[in-house]
Design a protein around this motif. Structure first.
Motif, PDB file in Angstrom:
ATOM      1  N   ARG A   1       7.447  -1.854  -2.937  1.00  0.00           N
ATOM      2  CA  ARG A   1       7.834  -0.708  -2.089  1.00  0.00           C
ATOM      3  C   ARG A   1       9.334  -0.502  -2.141  1.00  0.00           C
ATOM      4  NH1 ARG A   1       3.155  -2.178   0.417  1.00  0.00           N
ATOM      5  NH2 ARG A   1       1.593  -0.517   0.176  1.00  0.00           N
TER       6      ARG A   1
ATOM      7  N   HIS B   1      -3.839   1.086  -5.023  1.00  0.00           N
ATOM      8  CA  HIS B   1      -2.398   0.754  -5.017  1.00  0.00           C
ATOM      9  C   HIS B   1      -1.829   0.773  -6.427  1.00  0.00           C
ATOM     10  CE1 HIS B   1      -1.844  -0.361  -0.753  1.00  0.00           C
ATOM     11  NE2 HIS B   1      -3.086  -0.812  -0.803  1.00  0.00           N
TER      12      HIS B   1
ATOM     13  N   VAL C   1      -1.216   4.807   2.050  1.00  0.00           N
ATOM     14  CA  VAL C   1      -1.992   3.872   1.228  1.00  0.00           C
ATOM     15  C   VAL C   1      -3.376   4.473   0.970  1.00  0.00           C
ATOM     16  CG1 VAL C   1      -0.841   1.810   2.138  1.00  0.00           C
ATOM     17  CG2 VAL C   1      -2.911   2.661   3.256  1.00  0.00           C
TER      18      VAL C   1
ATOM     19  N   ASP D   1      -7.169  -4.591  -2.214  1.00  0.00           N
ATOM     20  CA  ASP D   1      -7.172  -4.049  -0.847  1.00  0.00           C
ATOM     21  C   ASP D   1      -7.179  -2.526  -0.849  1.00  0.00           C
ATOM     22  OD1 ASP D   1      -4.567  -4.402  -2.022  1.00  0.00           O
ATOM     23  OD2 ASP D   1      -3.686  -3.720  -0.137  1.00  0.00           O
ATOM     24  N   GLU D   2      -7.685  -2.000   0.226  1.00  0.00           N
ATOM     25  CA  GLU D   2      -7.567  -0.567   0.562  1.00  0.00           C
ATOM     26  C   GLU D   2      -7.869   0.355  -0.618  1.00  0.00           C
ATOM     27  OE1 GLU D   2      -4.145  -0.683   3.978  1.00  0.00           O
ATOM     28  OE2 GLU D   2      -3.460  -0.947   1.929  1.00  0.00           O
TER      29      GLU D   2
ATOM     30  N   TRP E   1      -7.365  -9.822  -1.767  1.00  0.00           N
ATOM     31  CA  TRP E   1      -7.393  -9.531  -0.329  1.00  0.00           C
ATOM     32  C   TRP E   1      -8.843  -9.525   0.139  1.00  0.00           C
ATOM     33  CZ3 TRP E   1      -2.920  -9.976   2.087  1.00  0.00           C
ATOM     34  CH2 TRP E   1      -1.731  -9.762   1.381  1.00  0.00           C
TER      35      TRP E   1
ATOM     36  N   TRP F   1      -6.649 -10.396   6.246  1.00  0.00           N
ATOM     37  CA  TRP F   1      -5.486  -9.742   6.871  1.00  0.00           C
ATOM     38  C   TRP F   1      -5.836  -8.909   8.094  1.00  0.00           C
ATOM     39  CZ3 TRP F   1      -4.448  -4.289   6.321  1.00  0.00           C
ATOM     40  CH2 TRP F   1      -5.284  -3.607   5.420  1.00  0.00           C
TER      41      TRP F   1
ATOM     42  N   TYR G   1       2.170 -10.654   9.904  1.00  0.00           N
ATOM     43  CA  TYR G   1       2.740  -9.576   9.083  1.00  0.00           C
ATOM     44  C   TYR G   1       4.192  -9.408   9.505  1.00  0.00           C
ATOM     45  CZ  TYR G   1      -0.983  -7.825   6.133  1.00  0.00           C
ATOM     46  OH  TYR G   1      -1.892  -7.684   5.131  1.00  0.00           O
TER      47      TYR G   1
ATOM     48  N   ASP H   1       6.511  -7.777   8.467  1.00  0.00           N
ATOM     49  CA  ASP H   1       7.130  -6.444   8.441  1.00  0.00           C
ATOM     50  C   ASP H   1       7.031  -5.767   9.808  1.00  0.00           C
ATOM     51  OD1 ASP H   1       4.318  -6.494   7.649  1.00  0.00           O
ATOM     52  OD2 ASP H   1       4.448  -4.320   7.361  1.00  0.00           O
ATOM     53  N   MET H   2       6.263  -6.360  10.738  1.00  0.00           N
ATOM     54  CA  MET H   2       6.145  -5.770  12.077  1.00  0.00           C
ATOM     55  C   MET H   2       7.424  -6.027  12.880  1.00  0.00           C
ATOM     56  SD  MET H   2       3.205  -4.363  12.091  1.00  0.00           S
ATOM     57  CE  MET H   2       2.466  -4.329  10.461  1.00  0.00           C
TER      58      MET H   2
ATOM     59  N   ASN I   1       7.596  -2.048  10.996  1.00  0.00           N
ATOM     60  CA  ASN I   1       6.307  -1.408  11.230  1.00  0.00           C
ATOM     61  C   ASN I   1       5.776  -1.845  12.587  1.00  0.00           C
ATOM     62  OD1 ASN I   1       6.018   0.038   8.798  1.00  0.00           O
ATOM     63  ND2 ASN I   1       5.342  -1.810   7.710  1.00  0.00           N
TER      64      ASN I   1
ATOM     65  N   TRP J   1       2.084  -0.994  13.307  1.00  0.00           N
ATOM     66  CA  TRP J   1       0.649  -0.685  13.380  1.00  0.00           C
ATOM     67  C   TRP J   1      -0.205  -1.886  13.767  1.00  0.00           C
ATOM     68  CZ3 TRP J   1      -2.710  -3.393  10.442  1.00  0.00           C
ATOM     69  CH2 TRP J   1      -2.244  -3.964   9.248  1.00  0.00           C
TER      70      TRP J   1
ATOM     71  N   TRP K   1       5.832  -7.071   3.873  1.00  0.00           N
ATOM     72  CA  TRP K   1       5.722  -5.780   3.197  1.00  0.00           C
ATOM     73  C   TRP K   1       7.054  -5.067   3.317  1.00  0.00           C
ATOM     74  CZ3 TRP K   1       1.597  -5.550   0.278  1.00  0.00           C
ATOM     75  CH2 TRP K   1       0.483  -6.310   0.622  1.00  0.00           C
TER      76      TRP K   1
ATOM     77  N   GLU L   1       8.008  -1.571   2.916  1.00  0.00           N
ATOM     78  CA  GLU L   1       8.231  -0.120   3.060  1.00  0.00           C
ATOM     79  C   GLU L   1       9.538   0.151   3.794  1.00  0.00           C
ATOM     80  OE1 GLU L   1       5.384  -1.646   3.857  1.00  0.00           O
ATOM     81  OE2 GLU L   1       3.631  -0.443   3.328  1.00  0.00           O
TER      82      GLU L   1
END
Ligand code: TNX
Length: 553
Positions: A213, A301, A327, A364-365, A395, A413, A438, A440-441, A450, A452, A486, A488
């Motif tokens: 990212r 991704h 994503v 993932d995703e 994942w 996760w 996580y 990145d939170m 982040n 979320w 992460w 971002e």
């Protein structure tokens, strides 16, 4: 009172007596709390120094993170005065640990020499020494456990494997001063006497860095590896590819970096690692006891790959480069044979560059992949990794596919259901619950990041049990713990530091120390003392208000 508490109390008493001895300032003052065992101060007093300020006990076993399995305090201390010999005995696989120790000693202003690193120790037995020696008979130590014995006349580190020696060295390093400024002119640091026996709870203790990212290069990645190793984390998972960028040069597909590396979130320049860069990182990490686990995220991704190689798209047409934060919109063409040729070539090259046992295929995703196609793709990707001689990791979404064909690791996760299914299907699990680890939170509403998955202060990152993270999974299926970062919203080295510290040491203790031996109130006190080490080593950190930090300097 458990033995460890008694030990702690003794150490505090000892520390106080040492400080008293030092501030008394007298050469020859005892520093061993009145115990027997000779007078190391006399012995170690450097003859050249006119003002011998005495030893300064700079660390305590209580402060070590992650908390060791067993600690017993003893009387006295090992004074690091004069030149200290660091010796590797009998061909023990401890050369890297010895080099690490010499590096840390030098940072504390202590001179060292010794065998096993080629720096010319003359073998003289008279010098105070730190000896690294094999403990092959002590099978309970496993590959990563170690024993440490500190006495006024010497220090011994025993382990069975390379990594055990590194962890022993890292514990010793935490007993050294954070910097040489802590030692008054003419004084010397002293290690508290005692015994440690230490074995990790989990085999997989990881941190993940997303270099897709936003791109981070060799120096930034190696700084993260150093930090991981300092807290006995043994895996560095590199998220090398995503929609916003492809970050590792591939000889067979130069377009992936010629085109796919030039983007990142927010429109910055991006970047990539050459294969030499990657090899350098892998070797640097290995010496620190850290195995690099590379991830090529597929079949979703993958926008950066789809931009670079049009034939990976079902319609043969390259999409626009992507620099946003969404994503789930991209997918390799899972029905085309050429996709599998691509996967084989990329995985083959990566396996050749990677001495570690694992290759992560993401998975993932993949919301833009039909469920049926997803299942077929994952089965073939796992098989390709195994054919390249590696164990595949994915994942938790890979738990929706048939995993019975061979060894596999799944990374939980967000959703316990596919993770539990993966475990039932034979996978081992890495626990990375987003609402705990996580990194990145945000810590709280006032810090960047982040949100979320919720706010994650240090206490939240610390206070959970990996064995219970996915209900119904047997503890024997839990391979370990990993904290993903992460990127971002992570754009600078300072951002990395602020997200990782102090939460990464908290996660490291979750992964290393038995559940019954961990308490937040105790960790929170201990971690405050590490801030000086971080700052001295050039790392920033977040002053989580739940922790009583020393005043900012
Ligand atoms: C979820 S975790 C993702 C990542 C994002 C992250 C941001 C996972 C397997 N996928 O793609 O970067 O959230 O927090």
């Amino acid at each position: 009172m458990p033995a460890r508490r008694v030990a702690a109390a003794l150490l505090v008493a000892l520390a106080v007596s040492v400080v008293a001895a030092c501030s008394g300032g007298g050469a020859g003052d005892t520093h061993d709390g009145g115990g027997k065992g000779g007078d190391p101060v006399e012995r170690d007093r450097p003859s050249t120094s006119s003002t011998w300020a005495g030893p300064v006990l700079t660390g305590s076993f209580e402060a070590v993170i992650p908390r060791p399995s067993e600690v017993r305090a003893a009387t006295g201390s090992f004074v690091l005065a004069g030149e200290i010999a660091v010796e590797v005995e009998g061909g023990a696989p401890a050369g890297d640990a010895a080099s690490l120790l010499r590096r840390r000693l030098a940072e504390s202003g202590v001179e060292s020499g010794g065998t096993g690193g080629g720096d010319g120790y003359d073998g003289s037995p008279a010098r105070p020494s730190i000896v690294l020696t094999a403990a092959d008979a002590d099978r309970d130590l496993g590959d990563e456990g170690y024993r440490l014995s500190i006495r006024p006349d010497g220090v011994e580190v025993r382990a069975r494997g390379h990594d055990g020696f590194v962890w022993g060295a890292q514990t010793l390093a935490q007993l050294l001063p954070a910097s040489r400024d802590e030692i008054p002119e003419g004084g010397a640091p002293a290690l508290p006497a005692g015994d440690v026996r230490d074995v990790p709870r989990y085999r997989w203790r990881g941190v993940m860095l997303d270099v897709a990212r936003h791109f981070f290069g060799v120096d930034d990645i190696e700084r993260v590896a150093e930090l991981a190793s300092a807290y006995k984390l043994n895996r560095l998972h590199l998220h090398l590819t995503d929609d916003q960028g492809w970050r590792l040069a591939m000889t067979g597909h130069p377009e992936l970096t010629e085109i796919g590396s030039r983007t990142e979130v927010g429109g910055g320049p991006g970047g990539f690692l050459t294969q030499d860069d990657y090899r350098r990182i892998v070797e640097h990490a290995r010496r620190l006891g850290v195995t690099v686990v590379p991830e090529i995220d597929m079949p979703g991704h993958t926008n950066a790959a789809l931009v670079s190689l049009p034939h990976l798209n079902c319609d043969g047409r390259a999409p626009e480069p992507y620099t946003g934060m969404a994503v789930g919109f991209s997918s390799l063409c899972v029905d085309a044979d050429s996709t599998y040729t691509f996967v084989r070539e990329v995985v083959g090259e990566l396996a050749g560059l990677t001495p570690g046992r694992w290759i992560h295929i993401g998975g993932d995703e993949s919301r833009a992949t039909a469920p049926d196609g997803y299942r077929r793709f994952v089965a073939r990707a796992l098989e390709t990794v195994r054919a390249a001689g590696k164990v595949p990791v994915g994942w938790e979404e890979i738990g929706t596919t048939d995993l019975s064909a061979g060894p596999v690791v799944a990374q939980h996760w967000i959703d316990p259901a596919p993770a539990a299914r993966a475990a039932e299907g034979g996978a081992e699990l890495i626990m990375s619950p987003a609402n705990r680890v996580y990194l990145d939170m945000k810590y709280d509403a006032s810090t960047p990041g982040n949100a979320w998955a919720g706010l994650i202060d240090t206490r939240t990152a610390y206070s959970w049990d990996p064995d219970a993270a996915v209900p119904g999974v047997r503890p024997s299926r839990v391979l370990g713990v990993e904290a993903p970062l992460w990127a971002e919203l992570v754009t600078t080295r300072a951002d990395i530091d602020a997200r990782l510290l102090p939460r990464l040491p908290a996660v490291a203790e979750v992964a290393w120390t038995d559940q019954g031996e961990r308490r937040w109130d105790d960790f929170r006190t201990r971690v405050a003392g590490h801030a000086a080490r971080w700052v001295a080593a050039g790392y920033g950190y977040t002053r989580d208000p739940d922790i009583a930090w020393p005043p900012e300097r």
